[in-house]
Design an enzyme around this catalytic site. Sequence first.
Site, PDB file in Angstrom:
ATOM      1  N   ASN A 124      -0.643  10.529   6.011  1.00 54.98           N
ATOM      2  CA  ASN A 124      -1.881   9.883   6.630  1.00 54.98           C
ATOM      3  C   ASN A 124      -2.677  11.009   6.734  1.00 54.98           C
ATOM      4  OD1 ASN A 124      -1.180   7.456   7.801  1.00 54.98           O
ATOM      5  ND2 ASN A 124       0.774   8.246   7.847  1.00 54.98           N
ATOM      6  N   THR A 155      -0.227  -2.845  10.591  1.00 52.22           N
ATOM      7  CA  THR A 155      -1.155  -3.039  10.059  1.00 52.22           C
ATOM      8  C   THR A 155       0.067  -3.561   8.863  1.00 52.22           C
ATOM      9  OG1 THR A 155      -2.234  -0.643   9.821  1.00 52.22           O
ATOM     10  CG2 THR A 155      -1.908  -1.923   7.516  1.00 52.22           C
ATOM     11  N   LYS A 203       4.003  -7.031   3.811  1.00 52.05           N
ATOM     12  CA  LYS A 203       3.827  -5.678   3.963  1.00 52.05           C
ATOM     13  C   LYS A 203       3.418  -4.990   5.249  1.00 52.05           C
ATOM     14  CE  LYS A 203       0.822  -3.636   3.244  1.00 52.05           C
ATOM     15  NZ  LYS A 203      -0.503  -2.331   4.112  1.00 52.05           N
ATOM     16  N   GLU A 241       6.386   5.281   7.804  1.00 48.89           N
ATOM     17  CA  GLU A 241       5.786   5.093   6.685  1.00 48.89           C
ATOM     18  C   GLU A 241       6.375   6.934   6.630  1.00 48.89           C
ATOM     19  OE1 GLU A 241       1.522   4.015   5.552  1.00 48.89           O
ATOM     20  OE2 GLU A 241       1.639   5.697   7.462  1.00 48.89           O
ATOM     21  N   THR A 256       1.099  -1.196  -0.286  1.00 45.37           N
ATOM     22  CA  THR A 256      -0.075  -0.175  -0.001  1.00 45.37           C
ATOM     23  C   THR A 256       0.866   1.625  -0.225  1.00 45.37           C
ATOM     24  OG1 THR A 256      -0.558  -0.158   2.395  1.00 45.37           O
ATOM     25  CG2 THR A 256      -1.711  -1.218   0.786  1.00 45.37           C
TER      26      THR A 256
END
Length: 408
Positions: free
Chosen positions: A403, A195, A184, A281, A158
Amino acid sequence: MGQEKYTVVEGGSIITPKGFSAGGLHCGLKKTERHDLGAIVCDVPAAAAAVYTTNVFQAAPLKVTRESLQDGRLQAVVVNSGNANACTGKQGEEDAYRMRAEAAQHLGVAEQAVAVASTGVIGELLKMDCVTAGIAGLPQRLKHEASGAEDFAQAILTTDLVKKEACVSVTVNGKKVTIAGAAKGSGMIHPNMATMLAFVTTDAVIEAEVLQRLLRQATDVTFNMITVDGDTSTNDMLIAMASGLSGHETLNPSHPDWQAFASGFTYVCQVLAKAIARDGEGATKLVEVNVNGAVNDMSARAIAKTVIGSSLVKSAMFGADANWGRIIAAVGRAGEPVNPETVDIRLGDILVLEGSRPIAFDEDEALEYLKGDLVRIVVDLHHGEGRATAWGCDLTYEYVRINAAYRT
């Protein structure tokens, strides 16, 4: 994990163990042309095990996969990215079951032998016309070669910037056994899964119950020891499949080669977990926290996870600020036994706190160290024999940007 017990297989992937093929394609769930649907298939029904998110709100694919795994066997996993199929009610469940049925039909395996996994935006129904058309095209994309594993690795991403893979070999009864993994995960990452979706394949001969115990043990010291942002997803899943095609005597803890296999298995999980933390991220560096001298290992884990999860510590790492005060504050609020007079803290090899008292250190040296790609924080409590390691990343402006616009 003594590395002498296993050998890292350079260029290995989830299809390196005997009996596995994989593939992926773009079916239309993602706005870009990147792959968003993939599958791993075993030539034979495989012993299988899984662990799942601890979030109360569990996505529909988890219900379907739990059901499929009731007999401890799987032959295929179908995965989509771009949509989590979470908090989607009865329709979401029906869509997850339909994914399983369509995959079973087109892959030529029993419906009960298919696991389903999804990752992406929460609260949106799947575009099932895209999914079903994509599943129909998967058999032609399945390969026993590296390109199939590459397509699968891309299909599960993602916000990840890089694919995450690992592969090792061990010797069992004189025969080569391979263990491999793909994962992932980049954001909404916190201990007790993240996640993240992760898949481990092996050609070892092992019963499902034994594999399940090993998977839980490995998860406790790897995937459950990472954090990016303190959030635990609705979709996390880690699946292990063992084809049994290596043909050795069945593995269990009393087997003379068990420790080699368990070490290699745990190493694969650790490589994947660290890769997820490093690819947090917006992250610019991997941060590792070693806690030594806790009252026991469980206590050490709790303290390490508190330090690695601290937004203040993570911000200091981004700014290359040797602010040990944020570290000791996190240690003190972890809710674990700590002697406030005996704590040492190091940034790499640079001692900044000794006996809970500040000592002079070279600020320029510390600055240069903290600018690196890997920062290691070492906390010595001098309070017992417990030890643990946790992994995370720095907290950056880019994390907020990603985000703040995740759905758009």
